[in-house]
Scaffold this motif. Sequence first.
Motif, PDB file in Angstrom:
ATOM      1  N   CYS A 111      -4.285   9.059   3.613  1.00  0.00           N
ATOM      2  CA  CYS A 111      -4.979   9.212   2.372  1.00  0.00           C
ATOM      3  C   CYS A 111      -5.934   7.635   3.354  1.00  0.00           C
ATOM      4  O   CYS A 111      -4.969   6.639   4.120  1.00  0.00           O
ATOM      5  CB  CYS A 111      -4.341   8.570   1.335  1.00  0.00           C
ATOM      6  SG  CYS A 111      -3.049   7.109   0.859  1.00  0.00           S
TER       7      CYS A 111
ATOM      8  N   LEU B 278       1.348  -1.599  -0.223  1.00  0.00           N
ATOM      9  CA  LEU B 278      -0.523   0.185  -0.167  1.00  0.00           C
ATOM     10  C   LEU B 278       0.819   1.341  -0.442  1.00  0.00           C
ATOM     11  O   LEU B 278       0.028   2.384  -0.457  1.00  0.00           O
ATOM     12  CB  LEU B 278      -0.732  -0.209   1.185  1.00  0.00           C
ATOM     13  CG  LEU B 278      -2.296  -0.975   1.054  1.00  0.00           C
ATOM     14  CD1 LEU B 278      -3.028  -0.952   2.120  1.00  0.00           C
ATOM     15  CD2 LEU B 278      -2.505  -1.006  -0.118  1.00  0.00           C
TER      16      LEU B 278
ATOM     17  N   PHE C 182      -7.830   3.887   2.378  1.00  0.00           N
ATOM     18  CA  PHE C 182      -8.375   2.668   1.175  1.00  0.00           C
ATOM     19  C   PHE C 182      -9.097   1.826   2.133  1.00  0.00           C
ATOM     20  O   PHE C 182      -8.917   1.780   3.203  1.00  0.00           O
ATOM     21  CB  PHE C 182      -6.758   1.618   0.446  1.00  0.00           C
ATOM     22  CG  PHE C 182      -6.175   2.460  -0.126  1.00  0.00           C
ATOM     23  CD1 PHE C 182      -6.793   3.098  -1.020  1.00  0.00           C
ATOM     24  CD2 PHE C 182      -4.674   3.080   0.534  1.00  0.00           C
ATOM     25  CE1 PHE C 182      -5.722   3.564  -2.223  1.00  0.00           C
ATOM     26  CE2 PHE C 182      -3.950   3.270  -0.552  1.00  0.00           C
ATOM     27  CZ  PHE C 182      -4.185   3.818  -1.727  1.00  0.00           C
ATOM     28  N   ASN C 183     -10.550   1.916   1.853  1.00  0.00           N
ATOM     29  CA  ASN C 183     -11.211   1.095   2.069  1.00  0.00           C
ATOM     30  C   ASN C 183     -10.778  -0.508   1.371  1.00  0.00           C
ATOM     31  O   ASN C 183     -10.683  -0.893   0.010  1.00  0.00           O
ATOM     32  CB  ASN C 183     -12.747   0.780   1.626  1.00  0.00           C
ATOM     33  CG  ASN C 183     -12.980   1.807   2.818  1.00  0.00           C
ATOM     34  OD1 ASN C 183     -13.140   2.380   3.672  1.00  0.00           O
ATOM     35  ND2 ASN C 183     -13.673   2.543   1.775  1.00  0.00           N
TER      36      ASN C 183
ATOM     37  N   ALA D  28     -11.230   4.505  -5.055  1.00  0.00           N
ATOM     38  CA  ALA D  28      -9.400   4.339  -5.731  1.00  0.00           C
ATOM     39  C   ALA D  28      -9.708   3.334  -6.907  1.00  0.00           C
ATOM     40  O   ALA D  28      -8.295   3.002  -7.207  1.00  0.00           O
ATOM     41  CB  ALA D  28      -9.087   4.604  -3.875  1.00  0.00           C
ATOM     42  N   ASN D  29     -10.848   3.121  -7.114  1.00  0.00           N
ATOM     43  CA  ASN D  29     -11.028   1.506  -7.716  1.00  0.00           C
ATOM     44  C   ASN D  29     -10.565   1.996  -9.564  1.00  0.00           C
ATOM     45  O   ASN D  29      -9.857   1.413  -9.844  1.00  0.00           O
ATOM     46  CB  ASN D  29     -12.210   0.667  -8.397  1.00  0.00           C
ATOM     47  CG  ASN D  29     -12.340  -0.313  -8.332  1.00  0.00           C
ATOM     48  OD1 ASN D  29     -11.286  -1.282  -7.945  1.00  0.00           O
ATOM     49  ND2 ASN D  29     -13.152  -0.631  -9.267  1.00  0.00           N
TER      50      ASN D  29
ATOM     51  N   THR E 200     -11.763  -1.509  -3.372  1.00  0.00           N
ATOM     52  CA  THR E 200     -10.383  -1.805  -3.889  1.00  0.00           C
ATOM     53  C   THR E 200     -10.234  -2.452  -3.669  1.00  0.00           C
ATOM     54  O   THR E 200      -9.885  -3.226  -4.718  1.00  0.00           O
ATOM     55  CB  THR E 200      -9.820   0.027  -3.203  1.00  0.00           C
ATOM     56  OG1 THR E 200     -10.525   0.994  -3.395  1.00  0.00           O
ATOM     57  CG2 THR E 200      -9.170  -0.440  -4.903  1.00  0.00           C
TER      58      THR E 200
ATOM     59  N   SER F 129       0.374   3.527  -3.114  1.00  0.00           N
ATOM     60  CA  SER F 129      -0.323   5.441  -2.390  1.00  0.00           C
ATOM     61  C   SER F 129       1.119   6.386  -2.426  1.00  0.00           C
ATOM     62  O   SER F 129       0.694   7.082  -2.505  1.00  0.00           O
ATOM     63  CB  SER F 129      -0.658   5.481  -1.300  1.00  0.00           C
ATOM     64  OG  SER F 129      -0.214   4.578   0.183  1.00  0.00           O
TER      65      SER F 129
ATOM     66  N   GLN G 146     -10.329   8.136  -0.345  1.00  0.00           N
ATOM     67  CA  GLN G 146      -9.558   7.400  -1.455  1.00  0.00           C
ATOM     68  C   GLN G 146     -10.728   6.252  -1.032  1.00  0.00           C
ATOM     69  O   GLN G 146     -10.049   5.148  -1.511  1.00  0.00           O
ATOM     70  CB  GLN G 146      -8.268   6.782  -1.285  1.00  0.00           C
ATOM     71  CG  GLN G 146      -7.527   8.029  -1.156  1.00  0.00           C
ATOM     72  CD  GLN G 146      -6.286   7.990  -2.495  1.00  0.00           C
ATOM     73  OE1 GLN G 146      -6.089   7.908  -3.499  1.00  0.00           O
ATOM     74  NE2 GLN G 146      -5.319   6.201  -1.378  1.00  0.00           N
TER      75      GLN G 146
END
Length: 525
Positions: free
Chosen positions: A287, A143, A289-290, A270-271, A294, A147, A267
């Motif tokens: 940031c 990640l 991400f889930n 973010a996909n 994603t 990112s 995000q």
Amino acid sequence: MQEIKSQKKVRDFHQAKWNEPVIFELHQKGERGVVPPRTEEKIASTIGDGVSKLPGHLKRSRAPELPEISQNRVLRHYLRLSQETLGAAFNVEIGQGTCTMKYSPVVNEKLVASEKLRSLHPKQDEETVQGTLKATYELDLYLREISGMDYFSFQPGSGTQALFMMASMVRAYHEANGEGEQRDEIITTIFSHPSQAATATVKGYKIITLYPDENGFPDLEKLKDAVSERTAGFVVANPEDTGIYNSKIKKFTKVVHDAGGICYYDQANANGLLGITRAKEAGFDMCFFNLHKTFSTPHACGGPGSGAVGVVERLKPYLPKPIIEKHGEKYVLNTNLEHSIGKVRSYYGVAQNIIRAYAWIRALGPDGLKAVSETAVLNNNYLYSKIKEIKGVDVPYAEGGRLEQVRYSWEPLYQDTGITTEDISRRMADFAHQYWTSHHPYVVPQPFTLEPTESYSKEDLDEYIRSLTHISNEAYTSPEVIQSAPHCSSIHKITTDKYFEDPEHWAITWRAYLKKYKNTKEKQT
């Protein structure tokens, strides 16, 4: 072999619908599905009955009030409920919008079904969980690369909790630098998710909301007017929840940085960005991400998901404890963070979802991750080009400026026929389709939000388009069919909202329901 043509009609669908009681109503005193074995004499002679030696505060004062029910009736009950449930394994779910509903590989479910993983306990000594710590640490590294951030925490259980964590870190950072009281404002945008403003408000911040320019893009000049010595931070989704991508985002983060604020990035959408853009190059300090969007792990209703938060080096001391580090060949939990905000959730994260995301990334590799986003954007643009041709559909703002999703509008159809987006939502259920309108506030009138992701084929998208086209035609020719929907689904039309708005009419446990039911009966007599 003769070519088999795919079906060109709207799908003929009828879901099972059972008038099924809740499990407690099936209770029959004395019925048994499973009879637990008696304790072996050798064990009983050592530990007794297993209860009497427990400290008093760990013992129940009375047995749990569980339903007594036979095994075949339990099986029948849950199979009936399963027949009333749809999901990505049953139907085309592009209509869930912003939630990025995609295919989760079944092989990953086999991985997390391992007895070793299921038996993990969060208080195990770290020496005994080196494999899980290694996988989590390596997911952190992946990640970081995706990112541009320097460290990740997997402690938050959802995107909203990740936003709360970042707002907490913003406050801790400014307090450590002696500006906690001065910097009391967070700037966000009206098209971003409401959780951004909500979580900052919980942390005591005043919220400044930027409205878009005439094309739907965040207004840079309004941001310049909003920033000041009171600016603590700027939080934004990009693409925002309408699907609009702001290609000038780096100018926004620079304005905030020049004013001394911190920029943090939602995000969840973010996909369409993997391998194409990164938070670091856009100027963000944090940031999230889930993983449950994603990175293809189950949603699990927001709580058992994972809102993985990444930060730049200077914010590492503010992360919640612990973080995983590698010392030589050993993985350790580091709790020595000078300005840590503590915890936003018990323990470290959902190990099963971390492993699922880790496996998904490893299976795809960097080229595969980029292909995910390219395919998602391609699918969305195909869907966009077809749906805007349907009678009654409008696409407000930013013509062509969408990435992986679009928030469409049925406003023209509503003005022509009186049919609302909620009416269409129920009718779509008759064709086994998920359909999402929008979160509030409705910044787009009569909205519906679609995100096709990379998981769906052209045939899947065409089926969804056919259903929407069919319903549009019904709205103009026989609107009563839509107004009385659904006809083929297990769901029903709710005729009152009092059950959601009035606490006197809802209960979150069986015991609370019985209490309210009893009170209602007493009032009636």
